[in-house]
Scaffold this active site. Structure first.
Site, PDB file in Angstrom:
ATOM      1  N   GLU A 248     -29.959 -22.049  46.675  1.00  0.00           N
ATOM      2  CA  GLU A 248     -30.416 -20.907  47.483  1.00  0.00           C
ATOM      3  C   GLU A 248     -29.550 -19.726  47.068  1.00  0.00           C
ATOM      4  O   GLU A 248     -28.396 -19.639  47.477  1.00  0.00           O
ATOM      5  CB  GLU A 248     -30.228 -21.203  48.975  1.00  0.00           C
ATOM      6  CG  GLU A 248     -30.963 -22.412  49.474  1.00  0.00           C
ATOM      7  CD  GLU A 248     -32.453 -22.281  49.271  1.00  0.00           C
ATOM      8  OE1 GLU A 248     -32.991 -21.199  49.546  1.00  0.00           O
ATOM      9  OE2 GLU A 248     -33.070 -23.235  48.802  1.00  0.00           O
ATOM     10  N   CYS A 282     -28.699 -12.918  52.609  1.00  0.00           N
ATOM     11  CA  CYS A 282     -29.520 -13.037  51.403  1.00  0.00           C
ATOM     12  C   CYS A 282     -30.926 -12.486  51.624  1.00  0.00           C
ATOM     13  O   CYS A 282     -31.584 -12.048  50.692  1.00  0.00           O
ATOM     14  CB  CYS A 282     -29.608 -14.488  50.989  1.00  0.00           C
ATOM     15  SG  CYS A 282     -30.306 -15.534  52.280  1.00  0.00           S
TER      16      CYS A 282
HETATM   17  P1  NAD Z   1     -20.591 -17.340  45.513  1.00  0.00           P
HETATM   18  O1  NAD Z   1     -21.633 -17.731  44.551  1.00  0.00           O
HETATM   19  O2  NAD Z   1     -19.432 -16.560  45.026  1.00  0.00           O
HETATM   20  O3  NAD Z   1     -19.965 -18.659  46.182  1.00  0.00           O
HETATM   21  C1  NAD Z   1     -20.786 -19.601  46.854  1.00  0.00           C
HETATM   22  C2  NAD Z   1     -20.124 -20.953  46.768  1.00  0.00           C
HETATM   23  O4  NAD Z   1     -20.209 -21.418  45.409  1.00  0.00           O
HETATM   24  C3  NAD Z   1     -18.630 -20.909  47.111  1.00  0.00           C
HETATM   25  O5  NAD Z   1     -18.281 -22.050  47.857  1.00  0.00           O
HETATM   26  C4  NAD Z   1     -17.980 -20.904  45.742  1.00  0.00           C
HETATM   27  O6  NAD Z   1     -16.674 -21.397  45.751  1.00  0.00           O
HETATM   28  C5  NAD Z   1     -18.927 -21.807  44.963  1.00  0.00           C
HETATM   29  N1  NAD Z   1     -18.847 -21.636  43.514  1.00  0.00           N
HETATM   30  C6  NAD Z   1     -18.610 -20.500  42.822  1.00  0.00           C
HETATM   31  N2  NAD Z   1     -18.595 -20.736  41.501  1.00  0.00           N
HETATM   32  C7  NAD Z   1     -18.839 -22.068  41.343  1.00  0.00           C
HETATM   33  C8  NAD Z   1     -18.938 -22.937  40.217  1.00  0.00           C
HETATM   34  N3  NAD Z   1     -18.777 -22.494  38.967  1.00  0.00           N
HETATM   35  N4  NAD Z   1     -19.208 -24.255  40.431  1.00  0.00           N
HETATM   36  C9  NAD Z   1     -19.378 -24.714  41.685  1.00  0.00           C
HETATM   37  N5  NAD Z   1     -19.268 -23.944  42.793  1.00  0.00           N
HETATM   38  C10 NAD Z   1     -18.998 -22.642  42.626  1.00  0.00           C
HETATM   39  O7  NAD Z   1     -21.350 -16.622  46.726  1.00  0.00           O
HETATM   40  P2  NAD Z   1     -20.731 -15.891  47.994  1.00  0.00           P
HETATM   41  O8  NAD Z   1     -20.096 -14.616  47.523  1.00  0.00           O
HETATM   42  O9  NAD Z   1     -19.896 -16.843  48.771  1.00  0.00           O
HETATM   43  O10 NAD Z   1     -22.047 -15.579  48.856  1.00  0.00           O
HETATM   44  C11 NAD Z   1     -22.838 -14.469  48.658  1.00  0.00           C
HETATM   45  C12 NAD Z   1     -24.049 -14.804  47.826  1.00  0.00           C
HETATM   46  O11 NAD Z   1     -24.749 -15.895  48.416  1.00  0.00           O
HETATM   47  C13 NAD Z   1     -25.060 -13.678  47.741  1.00  0.00           C
HETATM   48  O12 NAD Z   1     -25.539 -13.565  46.436  1.00  0.00           O
HETATM   49  C14 NAD Z   1     -26.176 -14.130  48.679  1.00  0.00           C
HETATM   50  O13 NAD Z   1     -27.434 -13.581  48.393  1.00  0.00           O
HETATM   51  C15 NAD Z   1     -26.130 -15.592  48.493  1.00  0.00           C
HETATM   52  N6  NAD Z   1     -26.730 -16.282  49.646  1.00  0.00           N
HETATM   53  C16 NAD Z   1     -27.962 -16.838  49.495  1.00  0.00           C
HETATM   54  C17 NAD Z   1     -28.573 -17.466  50.573  1.00  0.00           C
HETATM   55  C18 NAD Z   1     -29.931 -18.087  50.434  1.00  0.00           C
HETATM   56  O14 NAD Z   1     -30.312 -18.845  51.337  1.00  0.00           O
HETATM   57  N7  NAD Z   1     -30.676 -17.817  49.376  1.00  0.00           N
HETATM   58  C19 NAD Z   1     -27.918 -17.513  51.806  1.00  0.00           C
HETATM   59  C20 NAD Z   1     -26.664 -16.941  51.921  1.00  0.00           C
HETATM   60  C21 NAD Z   1     -26.074 -16.333  50.824  1.00  0.00           C
END
Ligand code: NAD
Length: 484
Positions: A248, A282
């Site tokens: 997501e 999001c």
């Molecule tokens: P992010 O991608 O920086 O981090 C999300 C999670 O992924 C964290 O726990 C992070 O540690 C982990 N992560 C990062 N790199 C990784 C890797 N290489 N391997 C495995 N895990 C890894 O996102 P964020 O800044 O925490 O959240 C904001 C983003 O999330 C925005 O882009 C938003 O649109 C999106 N979001 C989407 C939804 C949806 O339902 N589509 C909902 C909420 C947030």
């Protein structure tokens, strides 16, 4: 200041000499807690615990699992205020919004508990005589639930509830910006009668802990919510073991406002779709296309609405918005606003970083006009309280611009014309479209993105399917058997 410990196999693991991460309150800029940086060995231990626990958890009758979920939902509800305050403290949203979110966590767990009697297979007629084909719905196994910082409580529900009811076990990895709620949840799990190892919590960076989860061969599903960039990395890592991913990811939701909309209601919905969670959702309204006949009036009214927006510390009063989650996010929003101005757009209101009483990573509620479809602010995810607006002449033009985007999560249209609605629903290529209402999904819907907004989806029966695998069995039998 609180110090949390990894939660593995039903126990909190003493931190010892483990490296720790500071968690900062974005309203006060103070360190409020410390959480452990898990190592690859810690992640392996958490996955092993989930793997062993799944063997018996997956065999329980679904109703027995549902009873455990109901116990968890009850504990969450008893602690709603604690969860809400923890949430506001660590990621900044107003307390009323955190109370809502803490409520959703309990409700979401209850919603999936009620699915227990709905997970059922099929008996399929065969082409052969004396044969039945049975399709079983089975647990998938161990799920890695990797979470973002923006809805840290609700996302626990989205990862845990469908997994547990399906018979899966979970290793949760919250974001290092907002891990406290997840550890408070772990404390309830420890207190509950849930078998050990069914839910585990580890913290650390995405590059180490998230990566270790994504490449662990005992993990059968990586259910990740976060940025598109991280989602792509997870997909690549998971590919080595052909591990299933459910992603997501980011969004850039277009809002199409037609001349014939109910303008005052539209203004309110667009405002709410941008301001909730300080624009850090999001599904938030990220770019606005207003038909030229009402463009001037729309701008006047939306600017007036943004002028009434209040912001301040979520625990220090009643405000529409809190701070951004961290300094990096505040800088990111500011940089995009500056890029829009450099490209020729005009700030109608806001447009600056802000503090309250000299503290906090705030951003002013901002409306920007004169945007064109090709500006960065119309194409990249802002994730802040900034509303860029442009105009259009025909529905064709609006739909084409809406679809011309790497993201495809949510979208909306405001109109009173039935034919316009039906055309838009058929031609807007997004996972979700809202008609004449704010952007926000329901538990029983299906939250999913197309293009680079994701793969798979959450919520409802279709969301539950992500956590289930099928096993098909062909059974030959003798209809004339006489017994032995
Ligand atoms: P992010 O991608 O920086 O981090 C999300 C999670 O992924 C964290 O726990 C992070 O540690 C982990 N992560 C990062 N790199 C990784 C890797 N290489 N391997 C495995 N895990 C890894 O996102 P964020 O800044 O925490 O959240 C904001 C983003 O999330 C925005 O882009 C938003 O649109 C999106 N979001 C989407 C939804 C949806 O339902 N589509 C909902 C909420 C947030």
């Amino acid at each position: 200041m609180k110090t949390y410990e990894l939660f593995i196999n039903g126990e909190f693991i003493p931190n010892g000499s483990r490296e720790m991460i500071d968690v900062i309150n974005p309203a006060t800029e103070e360190v409020i807690s410390r959480v452990p940086k898990a190592t690859e060995a810690d992640v392996a231990a958490a996955v092993d615990a989930a793997y062993e626990a799944q063997k018996s958890w997956g065999k329980l009758p679904a109703m027995t699992r549902a009873n455990y979920l109901m116990e968890l939902a009850g504990l969450v509800r008893e602690n709603r205020e604690l969860f809400a305050r923890t949430n506001t403290e660590e990621m900044g949203k107003p307390l009323a919004q955190s109370m809502d979110e803490a409520g959703w966590l309990g409700d979401y767990i209850q919603y999936f508990a009620a699915m227990a009697r709905h997970i059922k297979g099929e008996i399929i007629p065969s082409d052969r005589p004396n044969e039945n084909i049975l399709l079983y719905k089975m647990p998938i196994g161990v799920v890695a639930g990797i979470m973002p910082w923006n809805f840290p409580l609700f996302l626990i529900g989205r990862k845990v509830a469908p997994a547990l009811i399906a018979g899966d076990t979970v290793v949760l990895k919250p974001s290092s910006d907002s891990p406290n709620g997840c550890y408070e949840f772990a404390k309830l799990v420890e207190k509950s009668s849930l078998p050990k190892g069914v839910i585990n919590v580890v913290t650390g960076s995405g590059a180490v802990v998230g990566d270790a989860l994504s490449k662990n061969p005992k993990v059968q599903l990586v259910s990740m919510t976060g940025s598109t960039e991280a989602g792509k990395k997870i997909m690549k890592t998971a590919a080595d073991n052909v591990t299933k991913v459910s992603l997501e990811l980011g969004g850039k939701a277009p809002v199409i406002v037609m001349n014939d909309c109910k303008l005052d209601e539209t203004i309110e919905h667009v405002y709410n779709s941008r301001i909730i969670n300080t624009g850090q959702a999001c599904n938030c309204a990220e770019r606005i296309y207003v038909q030229e006949g009402i463009y001037d009036e729309f701008v006047k009214k939306i600017v007036a609405r943004f002028a009434k927006c209040t912001y301040g510390p979520g625990l220090g009063g009643t405000f529409d918005m809190g701070p951004m989650v961290n300094k990096a996010q505040q800088e990111h929003v500011d940089e995009l606003v500056k890029s829009a101005v450099a490209e020729g757009a005009k700030i109608e209101i806001g447009g600056h970083k802000a503090t309250v009483d000299g503290k906090g990573f705030y951003y002013e509620p901002t409306v920007i006009t004169g945007c064109t479809h090709d500006m960065r602010i119309m194409r990249e995810e802002i994730f802040g309280p900034v509303l860029p607006i442009t105009t259009f002449k025909t529905l064709d033009e609006a739909i084409e611009k809406a679809n011309d985007c790497i993201y495809g999560l949510t979208s909306s249209i405001y109109t009173t014309d039935y034919d316009t609605v039906m055309r838009a629903l058929n031609e807007i290529h997004f996972g979700e479209t809202y008609v004449n209402r704010e952007h926000f999904e329901a538990f029983q819907g299906f939250h999913q993105g197309v293009r680079q907004s994701g793969l798979g989806g959450d919520d409802g029966e279709h969301g539950l399917d992500e956590f289930i695998e099928t096993h098909i069995c062909y059974i030959d039998y003798d209809l004339n058997a006489q017994g032995k």
